[in-house]
Design a protein around this motif. Structure first.
Motif, PDB file in Angstrom:
ATOM      1  N   PHE A 124       0.626  -1.022   0.044  1.00  0.00           N
ATOM      2  CA  PHE A 124       0.063   0.061  -0.019  1.00  0.00           C
ATOM      3  C   PHE A 124       0.897   1.352   0.057  1.00  0.00           C
ATOM      4  O   PHE A 124       2.011   1.063   0.692  1.00  0.00           O
ATOM      5  N   PRO A 125       0.495   2.198  -0.828  1.00  0.00           N
ATOM      6  CA  PRO A 125       1.466   3.521  -0.601  1.00  0.00           C
ATOM      7  C   PRO A 125       1.530   4.039   0.814  1.00  0.00           C
ATOM      8  O   PRO A 125       0.538   3.825   1.497  1.00  0.00           O
ATOM      9  N   ARG A 126       2.739   4.539   0.917  1.00  0.00           N
ATOM     10  CA  ARG A 126       2.968   4.933   2.480  1.00  0.00           C
ATOM     11  C   ARG A 126       1.969   5.992   2.890  1.00  0.00           C
ATOM     12  O   ARG A 126       1.483   6.230   3.805  1.00  0.00           O
ATOM     13  N   HIS A 127       1.693   7.057   1.816  1.00  0.00           N
ATOM     14  CA  HIS A 127       0.843   8.151   2.326  1.00  0.00           C
ATOM     15  C   HIS A 127      -0.624   7.577   2.860  1.00  0.00           C
ATOM     16  O   HIS A 127      -1.268   8.314   3.436  1.00  0.00           O
ATOM     17  N   SER A 128      -0.897   6.451   1.906  1.00  0.00           N
ATOM     18  CA  SER A 128      -2.317   5.832   2.358  1.00  0.00           C
ATOM     19  C   SER A 128      -2.293   5.358   3.620  1.00  0.00           C
ATOM     20  O   SER A 128      -3.424   5.496   4.422  1.00  0.00           O
ATOM     21  N   VAL A 129      -1.133   4.746   4.031  1.00  0.00           N
ATOM     22  CA  VAL A 129      -1.126   3.966   5.403  1.00  0.00           C
ATOM     23  C   VAL A 129      -1.006   5.138   6.489  1.00  0.00           C
ATOM     24  O   VAL A 129      -1.751   5.042   7.278  1.00  0.00           O
TER      25      VAL A 129
END
Length: 201
Positions: free
Chosen positions: A91-96
């Protein structure tokens, strides 16, 4: 008793982000610091769609996944098993980070109420019974009964938080509520069958 330095849920979320500095974070990496408490985290995740107005059928999907998780607890697995494509999906880090920022206030409020107490109830051998209760909740959630996603979702959310925070008191209350809900649904189903037989039998 839980040692004073044992991290709370919000601290574990921050630890997961600090330990994984890449542009993507897999579910396996994110739940690794939770260890056995990963069961509770996954249960909380499965409770969330029940509070979102999305098309019918979410109860069947979440209920089936809940049954799978409950079966693993009933079997006595120390940590939940996930298929490789699920646990290694990045998952994209910014989403996490966005997810953590949205979840942190809720868990911070829950941490004021929930606390580690009667922790043995949240561990083996009592975790086998927790697995059975999760299977029952999964079955209840999967049944096509109108307007039940929200109340069952609340039970599932409480179940997950109790496992994460090792709150044996809350967990015992959820067990009782699950058994009562099962009995109520069973009685309702029996009444509907009897009514159908009266009119069509």
């Amino acid at each position: 008793m839980t040692l004073p330095h044992d991290p709370r849920t919000t601290e574990l979320f921050r630890l997961a982000l600090e330990q994984n500095t890449g542009d993507t974070i897999s579910l396996e990496q994110f739940i690794a610091p939770l260890e056995a408490r990963a069961y509770g985290f996954l249960v909380v995740l499965l409770s969330l769609p029940n509070f979102i107005p999305i098309p019918m059928g979410v109860g069947g999907v979440c209920g089936t996944l809940l049954i799978i998780i409950g079966a693993q607890m009933l079997w006595g697995m120390p940590r939940p098993w996930l298929p490789r494509f699920t646990r290694q999906h990045g998952f994209p880090r910014h989403s996490v980070e966005t997810f953590v920022s949205h979840m942190t206030p809720m868990f911070s409020r829950l941490e004021r109420v929930c606390k580690p107490r009667f922790e043995q109830i949240t561990r083996r051998p009592y975790s086998h019974f927790s697995g059975l209760m999760l299977i029952l909740l999964g079955i209840l959630l999967a049944l096509p009964i109108p307007f039940t996603n929200y109340p069952f979702g609340l039970l599932i959310l409480g179940f997950g938080v109790a496992l994460i925070e090792r709150d044996g008191v809350l967990l015992a209350l959820i067990w009782v509520a699950t058994l009562i809900s099962t009995a109520m649904v069973g009685s309702l189903s029996s009444a509907m069958v009897s009514l159908a037989r009266h009119f069509f039998g």
